[in-house]
Design a protein around this motif. Structure first.
Motif: not given
Length: 225
Positions: A61-71
């Motif tokens: 839970q350091v990254y969430f869905i928006p960060e995952m999508l950008m990665c």
């Protein structure tokens, strides 16, 4: 001779995926190829480790869905650049694989990563996508010719659908190999649900697939004798 730029470039590729720095990654990819370095290595030792780290950050839970999508967008940009320069790592690794995310789950980044690794390694992959109805999974697996069925779920509320799918597949085609994976899924689930394989990440998924399909080929060859 090892190019002195290779190690730093691989590390930079990984970090660019983690930090979703798409423009920087494009420049790194070009630099990597201009130095005559191995595109396969760039993907398997640069881009993919970066995305695996992103997966870990998401689980913590350091990254969430928006960060995952950008990665993921950064990852796919790199893959698009490197794929024309890649060669199959396993020229004799042939097999037909059906893959998809089970009903109720729309998280497909991990599935897409596994699919890409299978294709690079020489397998023919049919992708059912995400949120795949159980009936579609079962009917496709039973009515067409596949060596392996791969299912994933990132949600503990939906992963139990896999148990029912495996039961139906094994009743009709006992020899059909099934592999499962996803964040809430464990090796114990695979054993209890009679799956033939379990993988915790994309790298391990490729290894397990090789082992399973080698077993299938061995049995087929023995039956022909």
């Amino acid at each position: 001779m090892l190019n002195s730029k290779e190690g730093p470039l691989l590390s930079s590729l990984k970090e660019s995926v983690i930090n979703f720095e798409t423009d920087k990654l494009v420049e790194l990819c070009r630099d990597y190829l201009e130095n005559g370095l191995d595109a396969n290595k760039a993907v398997f030792e640069g881009l993919i480790p970066g995305m695996l780290e992103v997966g870990r950050l998401y689980e913590e839970q350091v990254y969430f869905i928006p960060e995952m999508l950008m990665c993921a967008e950064t990852l796919y940009t790199g893959l698009e650049i490197f794929q024309p320069h890649m060669t199959s790592r396993l020229q004799n690794a042939k097999g037909n694989i059906l893959i998809g995310v089970i009903e109720g789950d729309v998280h497909d980044i991990g599935k897409n990563l596994v699919k890409m690794m299978f294709e690079i390694s020489g397998y023919n992959v049919t992708d059912l996508g995400r949120d795949v109805p159980t009936s579609v999974f079962v009917n496709t697996a039973l009515n067409e010719s596949y060596d392996l069925i791969c299912m994933s779920s990132m949600m503990s509320t939906t992963m139990y659908e896999m148990k029912g799918i495996i039961k139906k597949l094994k009743e009709k085609k006992p020899a059909l190999k099934v592999m499962i994976g996803g964040s809430p899924v464990s090796k114990l689930h695979a054993i209890r649900w009679r799956a033939d394989g379990y993988a915790s990440d994309a790298q391990k998924a490729l290894t397990i697939v090789q082992q399973l399909l080698n077993t299938v080929r061995f049995i087929q060859e023995e039956n022909r004798k």
